[in-house]
Design an enzyme around this catalytic site. Sequence first.
Site, PDB file in Angstrom:
ATOM      1  N   TYR A  25      20.864  32.539  37.190  1.00 42.38           N
ATOM      2  CA  TYR A  25      21.746  32.565  37.660  1.00 42.38           C
ATOM      3  C   TYR A  25      22.654  31.923  36.045  1.00 42.38           C
ATOM      4  O   TYR A  25      21.689  30.616  36.314  1.00 42.38           O
ATOM      5  CB  TYR A  25      22.401  32.243  38.336  1.00 42.38           C
ATOM      6  CG  TYR A  25      24.210  32.410  38.595  1.00 42.38           C
ATOM      7  CD1 TYR A  25      24.795  33.326  38.846  1.00 42.38           C
ATOM      8  CD2 TYR A  25      24.973  30.944  38.438  1.00 42.38           C
ATOM      9  CE1 TYR A  25      26.006  33.239  39.072  1.00 42.38           C
ATOM     10  CE2 TYR A  25      25.643  31.044  37.940  1.00 42.38           C
ATOM     11  CZ  TYR A  25      27.173  32.514  37.923  1.00 42.38           C
ATOM     12  OH  TYR A  25      28.103  32.705  37.703  1.00 42.38           O
ATOM     13  N   GLU A  75      28.665  36.009  32.715  1.00 41.21           N
ATOM     14  CA  GLU A  75      28.080  36.218  33.942  1.00 41.21           C
ATOM     15  C   GLU A  75      27.159  36.955  33.825  1.00 41.21           C
ATOM     16  O   GLU A  75      27.256  38.186  33.876  1.00 41.21           O
ATOM     17  CB  GLU A  75      28.862  36.185  35.026  1.00 41.21           C
ATOM     18  CG  GLU A  75      28.108  35.587  36.322  1.00 41.21           C
ATOM     19  CD  GLU A  75      28.717  35.876  37.515  1.00 41.21           C
ATOM     20  OE1 GLU A  75      28.922  36.744  38.434  1.00 41.21           O
ATOM     21  OE2 GLU A  75      29.201  34.578  38.492  1.00 41.21           O
TER      22      GLU A  75
END
Length: 396
Positions: free
Chosen positions: A118, A206
Amino acid sequence: MNLHEYQGKEILNSFGVQIQRGYVAETPEQAVDAAKKLTEETGTGWHVIKAQVHAGGRGKGGGVKLAKNLDEVREISDQILGMQLITPQTSAEGKTVHQVLIAEDVYYPGDSEPKEYYMSVLLDRAAGKNMIMYSPQGGMDIEAVAEETPELIFTETVEPDTGLLPFQARRIAFNLGLSGKAFKEMTKFVFALYKAYENSDSSLFEINPVLKTSDDRVIAVDSKVTIDDNALFRHKDYAAMRDVREENPIEVEAKAVGLNYVDLDGNVGCMVNGAGLAMATMDLIKMAGGEPANFLDVGGTADAERVETAFKIILRDENVKAILVNIFGGIVRCDRVAQGIVDAYKNIGDIPVPIIVRLQGTNAELAKEIIDNSGLDVHSAVEFKEASDKVQAVLA
Ligand code: GDP
Ligand code: MN
């Protein structure tokens, strides 16, 4: 302004971030053409079909599917296009899918060790600095990682006067457990990602997952991008990426007429001048036990026309059961606002909900008289609390 995955990836690619390549399609035929083109360019025969909506968790909702051949590309695209995709991040009705991204399958069949990380770049508002947040536990719900294993979430704060420094990118690659070629690829990835974020004037980038393949490529498989609206004037190409189908229709309409409106879940419509007073009004409604249906700052010129437009926007929300008007007459005189409200009411004709009006400032007494003598379902209040209590009384 939020972007679709494919648009975010275009920006990433333009700054040298390695991405899972793909083409967007609006029909199953276009999807098949896209898959053929990808096969020519990349050599892979497997593709992933990804619904393009402004919401995450598409995989969980059935909006991300693997196709092993062109027939499956056609079939799956046909099935996903036009569907109401429900994910943990959408409302119960879900979102209509208008486009799919046909992307190369980057999880090679037989890849024994694909790793999903991530990574996001965002503005840390408390520190007033940009921050890179990352985790070796990617691919899944990052909120769950933060909840259950917070020690697996790392952050790197970027000092505005030095920018991202090489040792920081190396620390990220190290914390992700990388070495050798993958380590180098990751530092390059981090630098390119940060550059994309900074140069596009974004407030969020993101990437979940960032994929490391077994041959040590580091690739952005997903992208979620929010660009700062206030900077769009200097990014005409990004501004053109806006997809109004993804936005709240009432907010789109309000924006078009220059009203600062945010849709909320409650039943008390608010019409206020000034953002600060608008927020205070929402607090007051809550303290009186109610729920605001919207934030609405009509701005300095609360003339009859503007008031009428604002009423119409507020009434588009079917949940509205009462309207609270809270206007401070500093530059604009209260009696003119009151007359504007009465005129707007008559122009619209039938307003199905009661209106409570609090006007303070120049000629407030005169304004109260105009409201009280209007003979309409419009009621005056002098004090702030009196206004919110009256709203609760009419709702009861
Ligand atoms: P999200 O669910 O909206 O976050 O959409 P993502 O783009 O992150 O995709 C969801 C999941 O689909 C990823 O975490 C991957 O596990 C999987 N996925 C995405 N691209 C591929 C691909 O090329 N091949 C395979 N096998 N799986 C993929
Ligand atoms: Mn994702």
